[in-house]
Write an enzyme that holds these catalytic residues in place. Structure first.
Site, PDB file in Angstrom:
ATOM      1  N   SER A  13      -1.574 -23.697 -33.298  1.00 29.03           N
ATOM      2  CA  SER A  13      -0.684 -24.811 -33.652  1.00 29.03           C
ATOM      3  C   SER A  13      -0.946 -25.270 -35.073  1.00 29.03           C
ATOM      4  O   SER A  13      -2.061 -25.110 -35.595  1.00 29.03           O
ATOM      5  CB  SER A  13      -0.904 -25.974 -32.686  1.00 29.03           C
ATOM      6  OG  SER A  13      -0.040 -27.044 -33.018  1.00 29.03           O
ATOM      7  N   ASN A  15       0.394 -28.476 -35.588  1.00 29.66           N
ATOM      8  CA  ASN A  15       0.729 -29.882 -35.338  1.00 29.66           C
ATOM      9  C   ASN A  15      -0.575 -30.640 -35.062  1.00 29.66           C
ATOM     10  O   ASN A  15      -1.249 -30.405 -34.051  1.00 29.66           O
ATOM     11  CB  ASN A  15       1.689 -29.918 -34.132  1.00 29.66           C
ATOM     12  CG  ASN A  15       2.055 -31.319 -33.688  1.00 29.66           C
ATOM     13  OD1 ASN A  15       1.222 -32.217 -33.652  1.00 29.66           O
ATOM     14  ND2 ASN A  15       3.308 -31.501 -33.329  1.00 29.66           N
ATOM     15  N   GLY A  17      -1.317 -33.617 -34.072  1.00 32.50           N
ATOM     16  CA  GLY A  17      -1.409 -34.378 -32.816  1.00 32.50           C
ATOM     17  C   GLY A  17      -1.739 -33.481 -31.633  1.00 32.50           C
ATOM     18  O   GLY A  17      -2.605 -33.788 -30.810  1.00 32.50           O
ATOM     19  N   GLU A  45       8.501 -18.497 -36.947  1.00 37.71           N
ATOM     20  CA  GLU A  45       9.761 -19.171 -36.658  1.00 37.71           C
ATOM     21  C   GLU A  45       9.948 -19.236 -35.144  1.00 37.71           C
ATOM     22  O   GLU A  45       9.727 -18.234 -34.445  1.00 37.71           O
ATOM     23  CB  GLU A  45      10.903 -18.367 -37.288  1.00 37.71           C
ATOM     24  CG  GLU A  45      12.000 -19.266 -37.807  1.00 37.71           C
ATOM     25  CD  GLU A  45      13.174 -18.448 -38.307  1.00 37.71           C
ATOM     26  OE1 GLU A  45      14.310 -18.791 -37.975  1.00 37.71           O
ATOM     27  OE2 GLU A  45      12.908 -17.441 -39.006  1.00 37.71           O
ATOM     28  N   ASP A  74       4.097 -25.190 -26.466  1.00 36.74           N
ATOM     29  CA  ASP A  74       5.449 -25.535 -26.891  1.00 36.74           C
ATOM     30  C   ASP A  74       5.901 -26.659 -25.989  1.00 36.74           C
ATOM     31  O   ASP A  74       5.763 -26.584 -24.767  1.00 36.74           O
ATOM     32  CB  ASP A  74       6.418 -24.353 -26.825  1.00 36.74           C
ATOM     33  CG  ASP A  74       7.634 -24.661 -27.677  1.00 36.74           C
ATOM     34  OD1 ASP A  74       7.488 -24.760 -28.911  1.00 36.74           O
ATOM     35  OD2 ASP A  74       8.737 -24.854 -27.123  1.00 36.74           O
ATOM     36  N   SER A  75       6.374 -27.719 -26.599  1.00 36.54           N
ATOM     37  CA  SER A  75       6.642 -28.906 -25.793  1.00 36.54           C
ATOM     38  C   SER A  75       7.848 -29.647 -26.320  1.00 36.54           C
ATOM     39  O   SER A  75       8.380 -29.332 -27.377  1.00 36.54           O
ATOM     40  CB  SER A  75       5.403 -29.802 -25.800  1.00 36.54           C
ATOM     41  OG  SER A  75       4.877 -29.921 -27.107  1.00 36.54           O
ATOM     42  N   HIS A 199       1.940 -34.287 -19.748  1.00 32.17           N
ATOM     43  CA  HIS A 199       2.455 -32.922 -19.563  1.00 32.17           C
ATOM     44  C   HIS A 199       1.429 -31.887 -20.033  1.00 32.17           C
ATOM     45  O   HIS A 199       1.184 -30.894 -19.386  1.00 32.17           O
ATOM     46  CB  HIS A 199       3.786 -32.779 -20.312  1.00 32.17           C
ATOM     47  CG  HIS A 199       3.761 -33.296 -21.726  1.00 32.17           C
ATOM     48  ND1 HIS A 199       3.194 -34.510 -22.054  1.00 32.17           N
ATOM     49  CD2 HIS A 199       4.184 -32.765 -22.897  1.00 32.17           C
ATOM     50  CE1 HIS A 199       3.296 -34.690 -23.358  1.00 32.17           C
ATOM     51  NE2 HIS A 199       3.885 -33.654 -23.891  1.00 32.17           N
ATOM     52  N   ARG A 200       0.810 -32.169 -21.205  1.00 32.54           N
ATOM     53  CA  ARG A 200      -0.136 -31.204 -21.773  1.00 32.54           C
ATOM     54  C   ARG A 200      -1.401 -31.114 -20.915  1.00 32.54           C
ATOM     55  O   ARG A 200      -1.929 -30.030 -20.669  1.00 32.54           O
ATOM     56  CB  ARG A 200      -0.477 -31.642 -23.201  1.00 32.54           C
ATOM     57  CG  ARG A 200      -1.237 -30.649 -24.011  1.00 32.54           C
ATOM     58  CD  ARG A 200      -1.143 -30.949 -25.513  1.00 32.54           C
ATOM     59  NE  ARG A 200       0.221 -30.822 -25.985  1.00 32.54           N
ATOM     60  CZ  ARG A 200       1.026 -31.865 -26.271  1.00 32.54           C
ATOM     61  NH1 ARG A 200       0.598 -33.122 -26.173  1.00 32.54           N
ATOM     62  NH2 ARG A 200       2.266 -31.660 -26.656  1.00 32.54           N
TER      63      ARG A 200
HETATM   64  P1  IMP Z   1       7.048 -27.813 -30.850  1.00 32.54           P
HETATM   65  O1  IMP Z   1       6.388 -27.565 -29.543  1.00 32.54           O
HETATM   66  O2  IMP Z   1       6.186 -27.465 -31.996  1.00 32.54           O
HETATM   67  O3  IMP Z   1       8.409 -27.182 -30.918  1.00 32.54           O
HETATM   68  O4  IMP Z   1       7.257 -29.368 -31.033  1.00 32.54           O
HETATM   69  C1  IMP Z   1       7.357 -30.225 -29.956  1.00 32.54           C
HETATM   70  C2  IMP Z   1       7.657 -31.634 -30.412  1.00 32.54           C
HETATM   71  O5  IMP Z   1       7.743 -32.424 -29.231  1.00 32.54           O
HETATM   72  C3  IMP Z   1       6.537 -32.241 -31.244  1.00 32.54           C
HETATM   73  O6  IMP Z   1       6.813 -32.156 -32.605  1.00 32.54           O
HETATM   74  C4  IMP Z   1       6.530 -33.685 -30.795  1.00 32.54           C
HETATM   75  O7  IMP Z   1       7.351 -34.447 -31.591  1.00 32.54           O
HETATM   76  C5  IMP Z   1       7.133 -33.666 -29.410  1.00 32.54           C
HETATM   77  N1  IMP Z   1       6.049 -33.824 -28.444  1.00 32.54           N
HETATM   78  C6  IMP Z   1       5.468 -32.860 -27.697  1.00 32.54           C
HETATM   79  N2  IMP Z   1       4.452 -33.364 -26.976  1.00 32.54           N
HETATM   80  C7  IMP Z   1       4.406 -34.668 -27.291  1.00 32.54           C
HETATM   81  C8  IMP Z   1       3.551 -35.707 -26.873  1.00 32.54           C
HETATM   82  O8  IMP Z   1       2.596 -35.541 -26.108  1.00 32.54           O
HETATM   83  N3  IMP Z   1       3.836 -36.912 -27.401  1.00 32.54           N
HETATM   84  C9  IMP Z   1       4.849 -37.139 -28.267  1.00 32.54           C
HETATM   85  N4  IMP Z   1       5.651 -36.199 -28.712  1.00 32.54           N
HETATM   86  C10 IMP Z   1       5.440 -34.961 -28.214  1.00 32.54           C
END
Ligand code: IMP
Length: 214
Positions: A13, A15, A17, A45, A74-75, A199-200
């Site tokens: 990841s 990200n 957070g 991508e 992925d969330s 969820h995670r």
């Molecule tokens: P991706 O999985 O990188 O496509 O991004 C998923 C997006 O969902 C993230 O950028 C967050 O903004 C949002 N997201 C996923 N999990 C959470 C969470 O636990 N709290 C808040 N936002 C979340």
């Protein structure tokens, strides 16, 4: 089901957070974890149309680049009144023209879309957060784990903890949003604990039960 034998994994990841939450979750297992961001791997991508496809794209890219097993997430938030949007496009709703992300703007977009549907009462604002964790090996093998938590979208946003859409998501059975909860309350989970809230954390529990137990 393939078990995880190594004690070193890549958190696939970029990200911050998510990386923080996944590192909190794996800490009790004594893994040494490096993130794809730390390792300066390119961000692949996300061309899939499901959480599972995008989770596999990210985990396989990191596993192949590192030559080590990699765990991706992925969330997104799935809002019933919006026909499941933003769903797999949750991160895209935060994208600005200059390529940076603004989650206050994204939460406002969600609220505007809900207002346009006349979704004002709590019963019309049901939603769930979904997380699909994918553990991938350099040889292309993958294992997938899905966690979901039901709740509602609230407005205005509440709380400055967490990340992303946390301030507008209130899980069922709670009076506080994810943005108001401590890290422990939102995603804390320890081996043997029969419950997990986020969820995670729920997906992570399945990962542990499947890939780590003897
Ligand atoms: P991706 O999985 O990188 O496509 O991004 C998923 C997006 O969902 C993230 O950028 C967050 O903004 C949002 N997201 C996923 N999990 C959470 C969470 O636990 N709290 C808040 N936002 C979340």
């Amino acid at each position: 089901m393939r078990k995880l034998e190594t004690k070193t994994i890549v958190v696939a990841s970029h990200n911050a957070g998510k990386i923080r939450e996944i590192e909190d979750l794996i800490a009790p297992f004594g893994f040494s974890a490096r993130s794809a961001a730390d390792l300066k791997f390119d961000e692949p991508e996300e061309t899939g149309t499901t959480f599972e496809e995008n989770a596999a794209i990210k985990a396989l890219a990191s596993a192949r680049a590192a030559g080590l097993p990699a765990l991706s997430d992925d969330s997104g938030i799935v809002i019933d009144a919006l026909g499941g949007a933003p769903g797999v496009y949750t991160a895209n709703w935060a994208e600005k023209a200059d390529g940076t992300r603004d989650f206050s703007m994204a939460m406002e977009k969600v609220e505007k879309a809900l207002a346009e549907k006349g979704a004002v009462a709590a019963k019309d604002r049901t939603a769930r957060f979904v997380s699909v964790l994918c553990l991938a090996w350099p040889d292309g093998h993958t294992e997938m784990f899905r966690g979901e938590v039901e709740g509602q979208v609230v407005w205005p946003p509440r709380g400055a903890r967490g990340f992303g859409y946390d301030p507008v998501f209130q899980p069922d059975g709670h009076e506080t949003t994810f943005g108001e909860m401590s890290a422990e309350e939102k995603h804390g989970w320890k081996p043997g604990d029969p419950t997990a809230l986020s969820h995670r954390a729920r997906a992570f529990r399945l990962f542990v039960e499947t890939c780590l137990k003897a």
